[in-house]
Motif scaffolding. Sequence first.
Motif, mmCIF file in Angstrom:
data_model
loop_
_atom_site.group_PDB
_atom_site.id
_atom_site.type_symbol
_atom_site.label_atom_id
_atom_site.label_comp_id
_atom_site.label_asym_id
_atom_site.label_seq_id
_atom_site.Cartn_x
_atom_site.Cartn_y
_atom_site.Cartn_z
ATOM 1 N N SER A 158 0.507 -1.147 -0.056
ATOM 2 C CA SER A 158 -0.104 -0.044 -0.017
ATOM 3 C C SER A 158 0.717 1.126 0.138
ATOM 4 C CB SER A 158 -1.082 -0.068 1.085
ATOM 5 O OG SER A 158 -0.074 0.238 2.441
ATOM 6 N N GLY A 159 0.150 2.274 -0.212
ATOM 7 C CA GLY A 159 1.152 3.739 -0.418
ATOM 8 C C GLY A 159 0.655 4.362 0.840
ATOM 9 N N GLY A 188 -1.890 7.040 3.136
ATOM 10 C CA GLY A 188 -3.353 7.597 3.008
ATOM 11 C C GLY A 188 -4.291 6.629 4.233
ATOM 12 N N ALA A 232 -4.368 3.064 2.978
ATOM 13 C CA ALA A 232 -3.311 2.470 2.965
ATOM 14 C C ALA A 232 -2.692 1.786 4.318
ATOM 15 C CB ALA A 232 -1.941 3.625 2.347
ATOM 16 N N HIS A 235 3.819 7.327 -1.182
ATOM 17 C CA HIS A 235 2.513 7.936 -1.721
ATOM 18 C C HIS A 235 2.337 7.753 -2.998
ATOM 19 C CE1 HIS A 235 -1.266 9.810 -1.059
ATOM 20 N NE2 HIS A 235 -1.082 10.888 -0.954
ATOM 21 N N GLY A 236 1.328 7.128 -3.573
ATOM 22 C CA GLY A 236 1.053 6.645 -4.967
ATOM 23 C C GLY A 236 1.866 5.744 -5.691
ATOM 24 N N MET A 272 -5.920 0.930 -2.405
ATOM 25 C CA MET A 272 -5.470 2.098 -2.647
ATOM 26 C C MET A 272 -6.465 3.102 -2.330
ATOM 27 S SD MET A 272 -2.948 2.047 -6.188
ATOM 28 C CE MET A 272 -4.378 1.173 -7.011
ATOM 29 N N ASP A 280 -4.492 8.436 -3.998
ATOM 30 C CA ASP A 280 -3.293 7.805 -4.111
ATOM 31 C C ASP A 280 -3.142 7.096 -5.418
ATOM 32 O OD1 ASP A 280 -0.885 6.499 -2.580
ATOM 33 O OD2 ASP A 280 -2.078 4.819 -2.381
ATOM 34 N N TYR A 282 -9.374 13.640 0.362
ATOM 35 C CA TYR A 282 -8.161 13.025 1.320
ATOM 36 C C TYR A 282 -8.429 13.069 2.522
ATOM 37 C CZ TYR A 282 -5.436 13.553 -3.137
ATOM 38 O OH TYR A 282 -4.714 13.277 -4.425
ATOM 39 N N SER A 328 -9.987 15.751 -4.065
ATOM 40 C CA SER A 328 -9.454 14.684 -4.871
ATOM 41 C C SER A 328 -9.729 14.569 -6.244
ATOM 42 C CB SER A 328 -9.451 13.331 -4.108
ATOM 43 O OG SER A 328 -10.531 12.770 -4.657
#
Lengths: 72, 269
Positions: free
Chosen positions: B47-48, B50, B53, B68-69, B91, B95, B124, B132
């Motif tokens: 996961s990234g 957020g 995540a 992130h991302g 995600m 992200d 977000y 977002s």
Amino acid sequence: MAKFTYKAHDIQQEWCKGCGICVHFCPKKVLELNEKNKVFVAHPDKCIACRMCEFRCPDLAIEVIVEKNNDP
Amino acid sequence: MSVKKFIRERFFPHIWCQGCGHGIVLNAMLRALSALGISKNEIVVVSGIGCSARISGYVDFHTLHTLHGRALAFATGVKMSLPGLNVIVPMGDGDALAIGGNHFIHAARRNIDMTAIVMNNRIYGMTGGQFSPLTGYGMKATTAPYKNIDHDFDIAELSRAAGASYVARTTTYHVQQLTEMIKEAILHDGFSVVEVLSQCPTNFGRRNKMGGAVEMMESYKSLTTPIGSKAKQENPALIERGVFVQRELPEYCSEYNAIIEKLKKGTEK
């Protein structure tokens, strides 16, 4: 005859955040929130063991204990 | 069937807000994995950054909490080195499609075998409710107090155009459909996208006067319809849910492996 028979709810109250999703979406209105905003089983006799409260709980705080019925 | 065997209980209760849809996605994902009977050692969750995540910290599989991302980029590395693993990438909408927009479309284009679960809460949440790319026109956010003038993506159409070979959408209200879709997506050989409309009552619902978690989930029931239903023809504003794309395309790791095998034979001669 239903597939499952209801035995009990195993509720982890310290994980419950009292969002009320289980209470609202229960088709038989089995669950309620107590004065501390935690879920409890108010009407266990009405439970049809559909387990939707368990599937929709965002806090993983509910488990419905069921017994599988044998085919007649 | 308890999902507790799949979680790191020491981190519970989790940090998500009261009624957060991400918990329901976690719940459904664990049920899907439990039903598939895959060994814990063969699952990697990447996961990234957020709210969404945070999932990787709660599950008891191999987990990577990355940039992130960039979760899909890390996941591509994992999958390329050990193609036998089942890679799942949960995600958020920002992200996946803002910070990680390029990784997302190129992972889809390559059709690398992994499952991207996009939890679309249209905001977000963790950083305080900035808009977002999925917030949508006319909605409010902390960075759009006079209403948002940006239009949103259609994740399903975007994924289809980018080349994903499995694309599905559902909501946190439709939990059984969600579990089935995650199961199908994991079994599918190729890049799979499951978009889940997930409520953020704290930063999206409250600011847009949508009520709490319960009211937001009720709205998922009334604002969505199965793909190709009569209701959609009568009211085009309804959001379709179901499997949009399911096609057989060459998978990236097997294509890469085929080249390795071919060149090995070439040098032996």
